[in-house]
Scaffold this motif. Structure first.
Motif, PDB file in Angstrom:
ATOM      1  N   LYS A  60     -30.004  20.261 -36.979  1.00  0.00           N
ATOM      2  CA  LYS A  60     -30.320  20.505 -35.567  1.00  0.00           C
ATOM      3  C   LYS A  60     -29.826  21.889 -35.131  1.00  0.00           C
ATOM      4  O   LYS A  60     -30.541  22.627 -34.440  1.00  0.00           O
ATOM      5  N   VAL A  61     -28.604  22.252 -35.552  1.00  0.00           N
ATOM      6  CA  VAL A  61     -28.034  23.553 -35.176  1.00  0.00           C
ATOM      7  C   VAL A  61     -28.810  24.681 -35.863  1.00  0.00           C
ATOM      8  O   VAL A  61     -29.061  25.732 -35.261  1.00  0.00           O
ATOM      9  N   HIS A 114     -35.204  28.817 -34.157  1.00  0.00           N
ATOM     10  CA  HIS A 114     -36.143  28.885 -33.030  1.00  0.00           C
ATOM     11  C   HIS A 114     -35.801  30.069 -32.124  1.00  0.00           C
ATOM     12  O   HIS A 114     -36.693  30.818 -31.697  1.00  0.00           O
ATOM     13  N   ALA A 115     -34.514  30.234 -31.841  1.00  0.00           N
ATOM     14  CA  ALA A 115     -34.074  31.344 -30.984  1.00  0.00           C
ATOM     15  C   ALA A 115     -34.379  32.681 -31.651  1.00  0.00           C
ATOM     16  O   ALA A 115     -34.750  33.652 -30.984  1.00  0.00           O
ATOM     17  N   LYS A 155     -26.817  16.853 -37.806  1.00  0.00           N
ATOM     18  CA  LYS A 155     -26.352  17.823 -36.800  1.00  0.00           C
ATOM     19  C   LYS A 155     -26.469  19.249 -37.345  1.00  0.00           C
ATOM     20  O   LYS A 155     -26.847  20.169 -36.605  1.00  0.00           O
ATOM     21  N   GLU A 210     -20.597  23.513 -24.635  1.00  0.00           N
ATOM     22  CA  GLU A 210     -21.902  23.478 -25.275  1.00  0.00           C
ATOM     23  C   GLU A 210     -21.834  23.667 -26.796  1.00  0.00           C
ATOM     24  O   GLU A 210     -22.823  23.493 -27.486  1.00  0.00           O
ATOM     25  N   ARG A 233     -26.529  30.976 -30.327  1.00  0.00           N
ATOM     26  CA  ARG A 233     -27.028  30.037 -31.340  1.00  0.00           C
ATOM     27  C   ARG A 233     -26.486  30.386 -32.720  1.00  0.00           C
ATOM     28  O   ARG A 233     -26.188  29.499 -33.518  1.00  0.00           O
ATOM     29  N   ASP A 252     -22.955  29.223 -32.755  1.00  0.00           N
ATOM     30  CA  ASP A 252     -22.963  27.765 -32.938  1.00  0.00           C
ATOM     31  C   ASP A 252     -23.062  27.413 -34.424  1.00  0.00           C
ATOM     32  O   ASP A 252     -22.337  26.546 -34.921  1.00  0.00           O
ATOM     33  N   ASP A 255     -30.399  33.761 -25.811  1.00  0.00           N
ATOM     34  CA  ASP A 255     -29.199  33.082 -26.301  1.00  0.00           C
ATOM     35  C   ASP A 255     -29.085  33.106 -27.827  1.00  0.00           C
ATOM     36  O   ASP A 255     -28.365  32.308 -28.415  1.00  0.00           O
ATOM     37  N   ALA A 300     -32.163  25.133 -34.063  1.00  0.00           N
ATOM     38  CA  ALA A 300     -31.982  25.808 -32.767  1.00  0.00           C
ATOM     39  C   ALA A 300     -31.811  27.312 -32.973  1.00  0.00           C
ATOM     40  O   ALA A 300     -32.363  28.130 -32.218  1.00  0.00           O
ATOM     41  N   PHE A 301     -31.047  27.684 -34.014  1.00  0.00           N
ATOM     42  CA  PHE A 301     -30.859  29.110 -34.313  1.00  0.00           C
ATOM     43  C   PHE A 301     -32.174  29.754 -34.751  1.00  0.00           C
ATOM     44  O   PHE A 301     -32.546  30.830 -34.270  1.00  0.00           O
TER      45      PHE A 301
END
Length: 312
Positions: free
Chosen positions: A157-158, A164-165, A154, A63, A176, A179, A172, A161-162
């Protein structure tokens, strides 16, 4: 598509690349689970880290984020679509012939490998720049044009995601964040590397070498000479060019010119080109414009720690 863990964390919390350490058991830890790692550096599989004990979920499920079009050029095509693409290139692309629609699979269209040429009647298909990458047919400068936006997309996007988390305080969040650190480390490695191309005159002929280094090229040249003197009685090295911040190109160069590869013992980055071929290769390299760094890339190279501070 196989994905391998290429980074471990040292006792100071710094990410260390697999290429910068020796094979075997290490003192490094998995960035996700803090498990102990062994460096696997054989001749068959890509170099990677393996857990000494049970592999943790992010690694087992593949992942974690990797750089687009860096060490895999199949653009996530299925085996069937990839085989068809290679066949179409051999029969039509090389000759710049239009491709009839009945030869085109939906997977190739969806992946952006082919596009319709509306100027032909009836409309037929042709290769896109992205579609030329799996077959190694795209020039290096155009490869940069395709890959660079994907690298930054990308990254965004990463980061999203971080964030948002973090906003949701999601379970998670730690994954994140890891990542994000991993992706930035991969980007930093290619941005801080210079690509070099060498001409090497030996006692039995001329060979060429592609490579990347984060040190002055002259130091790398001295090491290359020592390596080759184990195989030749005389070695004279000439630097044909260097390209700053172009560590992203080395593996695509190897993919594009794989038919000219000339392994010397365990040394694999050497090539045999005839006089005409090397002129084309060098021209291809020299057409690359100097890399202009984006603000995000400058931030990564300067190791801005604001993200880490915010997360902690």
């Amino acid at each position: 598509m196989a994905m391998w863990l290429k980074y471990g964390v040292n006792e100071d919390g710094i990410l260390i690349c697999i290429e910068d350490i020796n094979r075997g058991k290490t003192l490094l830890k998995c960035p996700y689970c803090n498990g102990e790692l062994t460096a696997k550096k054989g001749k068959v599989k890509e170099h990677h880290f393996a857990h000494n004990d049970q592999t943790c979920r992010p690694i087992a499920n593949r992942e974690f984020p990797t750089l687009p079009l860096y060490d895999n050029f199949n653009v996530q095509l299925s085996g069937k679509d990839l085989a068809q693409l290679k066949l179409l290139w051999k029969e039509y692309g090389v000759k710049n012939y239009p491709i009839s629609s009945y030869l085109v699979t939906p997977g190739l269209i969806k992946a952006g490998m082919l596009r319709k040429n509306v100027y032909l009647t009836p409309p037929e298909y042709e290769f896109t720049d992205l579609g030329k990458i799996p077959v190694g047919a795209l020039e290096l400068t155009l490869f940069n044009d395709v890959q660079s936006p994907l690298l930054l997309k990308k990254l965004l996007k990463v980061e999203l995601a971080f964030n948002h988390a973090k906003y949701k305080n999601a379970p998670d969040l730690a994954y994140r964040f890891t990542d994000l650190k991993l992706y930035r480390a991969q980007l930093k490695r290619i941005l801080s590397s210079s690509l070099y191309f060498l001409e090497i005159e030996t006692n039995i002929g001329i060979i060429y070498k592609i490579g990347v280094t984060q040190r002055p090229v002259i130091k790398r040249v001295a090491e290359v000479k020592i390596d080759l003197l184990a195989h030749y009685s005389s070695v004279a090295v000439k630097v044909l060019g260097t390209w700053e911040h172009r560590g992203n190109i080395e593996l695509y160069f190897k993919h594009r010119y794989r038919d000219f590869n000339y392994p010397i013992g365990s040394l694999t980055e050497y090539y045999k080109f005839n006089t005409e071929d090397v002129k084309i290769v060098l021209c291809n390299l020299q057409q690359m414009q100097p890399k202009i760094l984006s603000l995000d890339e400058i931030d990564i190279l300067e190791e801005n720690t604001s993200l880490i501070q915010v997360a902690v």
